[in-house]
Design an enzyme around this catalytic site. Structure first.
Site, mmCIF file in Angstrom:
data_model
loop_
_atom_site.group_PDB
_atom_site.id
_atom_site.type_symbol
_atom_site.label_atom_id
_atom_site.label_comp_id
_atom_site.label_asym_id
_atom_site.label_seq_id
_atom_site.Cartn_x
_atom_site.Cartn_y
_atom_site.Cartn_z
ATOM 1 N N PRO A 94 30.167 9.059 21.264
ATOM 2 C CA PRO A 94 30.809 10.324 20.895
ATOM 3 C C PRO A 94 30.562 11.425 21.927
ATOM 4 C CG PRO A 94 29.579 9.406 19.044
ATOM 5 C CD PRO A 94 29.179 8.622 20.253
ATOM 6 N N ARG A 158 47.411 -3.737 27.652
ATOM 7 C CA ARG A 158 48.842 -3.460 27.511
ATOM 8 C C ARG A 158 49.454 -3.055 28.849
ATOM 9 N NH1 ARG A 158 51.006 0.260 25.459
ATOM 10 N NH2 ARG A 158 52.789 -0.591 24.355
ATOM 11 N N ASP A 173 56.289 3.479 27.541
ATOM 12 C CA ASP A 173 55.509 4.148 26.501
ATOM 13 C C ASP A 173 55.762 5.640 26.586
ATOM 14 O OD1 ASP A 173 54.326 2.011 25.345
ATOM 15 O OD2 ASP A 173 52.415 2.209 26.402
HETATM 16 N N1 LIG Z 1 34.118 8.335 19.437
HETATM 17 C C1 LIG Z 1 33.638 7.232 20.017
HETATM 18 O O1 LIG Z 1 34.125 6.733 21.034
HETATM 19 C C2 LIG Z 1 32.445 6.590 19.376
HETATM 20 C C3 LIG Z 1 31.691 5.674 20.085
HETATM 21 C C4 LIG Z 1 30.584 5.078 19.474
HETATM 22 C C5 LIG Z 1 30.289 5.423 18.163
HETATM 23 N N2 LIG Z 1 29.233 4.910 17.515
HETATM 24 C C6 LIG Z 1 28.197 4.101 18.179
HETATM 25 C C7 LIG Z 1 27.350 5.014 19.048
HETATM 26 C C8 LIG Z 1 27.358 4.802 20.413
HETATM 27 C C9 LIG Z 1 26.582 5.638 21.234
HETATM 28 C C10 LIG Z 1 25.817 6.654 20.705
HETATM 29 C C11 LIG Z 1 25.805 6.880 19.349
HETATM 30 C C12 LIG Z 1 26.563 6.060 18.498
HETATM 31 N N3 LIG Z 1 26.534 6.259 17.091
HETATM 32 C C13 LIG Z 1 25.858 5.212 16.358
HETATM 33 C C14 LIG Z 1 25.996 5.424 14.864
HETATM 34 O O2 LIG Z 1 25.636 6.720 14.505
HETATM 35 C C15 LIG Z 1 26.393 7.728 15.159
HETATM 36 C C16 LIG Z 1 26.300 7.618 16.656
HETATM 37 N N4 LIG Z 1 31.066 6.302 17.477
HETATM 38 C C17 LIG Z 1 32.128 6.893 18.080
#
Ligand SMILES: NC(=O)c1ccc(NCc2ccccc2N2CCOCC2)nc1
Length: 251
Positions: A94, A158, A173
């Site tokens: 994230p 794709r 696209d």
């Molecule tokens: N938006 C995206 O690309 C995205 C990618 C991964 C993801 N989660 C795996 C993750 C990966 C890395 C760090 C934290 C986390 N998380 C683990 C679970 O807890 C929250 C944080 N979520 C959303």
């Protein structure tokens, strides 16, 4: 068609089944069977030196949940780099840079990608020293990085020449080609629950159909994603198309 080299994806994940399972179906599955792409998964558990193949531990400084330990991940990354040399290691999180179609197209010309899918509450920060880039598929939180890895793989696959049926459909696209949202689409039956098809699409007048589709894309983009339209700007004649769309919409 010049046969392109195979694109190889290596995914580092404690849930390899999630990756292989998804690849049984759909266009990425087809790309696999047709040898356009290769996919290899690396499970950090296989690189753990603990008796119970431990890959997670409690966070220093306290806090909820567990983190993925660095040593098994670093060893898995090193193994993947050896098997797929010279390609970037991408961490899906994230906190990453927002993935957009332009980046997908840039990835599609590479010989491969190594994708790190995190689980638990994330990974030990020292893993990032072995990662080339951090990307996010959107501003929301998932339980793991496997879905983001699959999203990236499918978006890139794709774009590979020879993959999609209709030769230039990836190039057509809406995002890639025009920077606009897609126009409405219709197919048989001609009447569905009393709703029929816009007569222009039945007219056989391909110039008029092209104009109508562009007008619909412009109108929808103006209504739903003014930010995209702002970024793209209007080309010759499009301002008039949009004004006519708005007049009709007002009816
Ligand atoms: N938006 C995206 O690309 C995205 C990618 C991964 C993801 N989660 C795996 C993750 C990966 C890395 C760090 C934290 C986390 N998380 C683990 C679970 O807890 C929250 C944080 N979520 C959303």
């Amino acid at each position: 068609m010049a046969s392109r080299l195979v694109m190889r994806f290596d995914v580092i994940t404690i849930f390899p089944g999630l990756i292989h399972g998804y690849l049984q179906e759909g266009i990425v599955g087809r790309a696999l069977t047709r040898g356009l792409i290769e996919v290899q998964t690396w499970n950090p558990r296989d690189f753990s030196d603990s008796t119970y193949r431990r890959v997670d531990d409690r966070p220093f400084g306290g806090g909820p949940g567990m983190l993925m330990m660095a040593p098994p991940l670093l060893a898995a990354i090193a193994a993947a780099r050896q098997a797929n040399p010279g390609v970037p290691v991408i961490y899906l999180s994230p906190q990453g840079r927002r993935l957009q179609q332009q980046a997908v197209q840039d990835f599609a010309v590479l010989p491969g990608l190594i994708l790190l899918a995190g689980r638990y509450e994330g990974v030990d920060e020292r893993v990032l020293a072995a990662v080339d880039a951090e990307w996010s598929i959107g501003d929301y939180v998932l339980a793991g990085g496997e879905l983001p890895a699959l999203v990236l793989m499918e978006a890139v696959a794709r774009q590979l020449p020879g993959l999609l049926g209709h030769a230039d459909s990836a190039a057509e696209d809406s995002f890639a080609a025009s920077g606009l949202l897609d126009c409405p689409h219709y197919t048989r039956p001609e009447v569905v629950a009393g709703a029929s098809v816009p007569e222009v699409l039945l007219s056989g007048d391909h110039g008029r159909i092209r104009r109508w589709r562009l007008q619909q894309s412009l109108g929808r983009t103006a209504e739903r994603r003014p930010d995209l339209l702002e970024q793209r700007g209007l080309q010759a004649g499009e301002k008039e198309l949009l004004e006519e769309y708005r007049r009709q919409d007002g009816e």
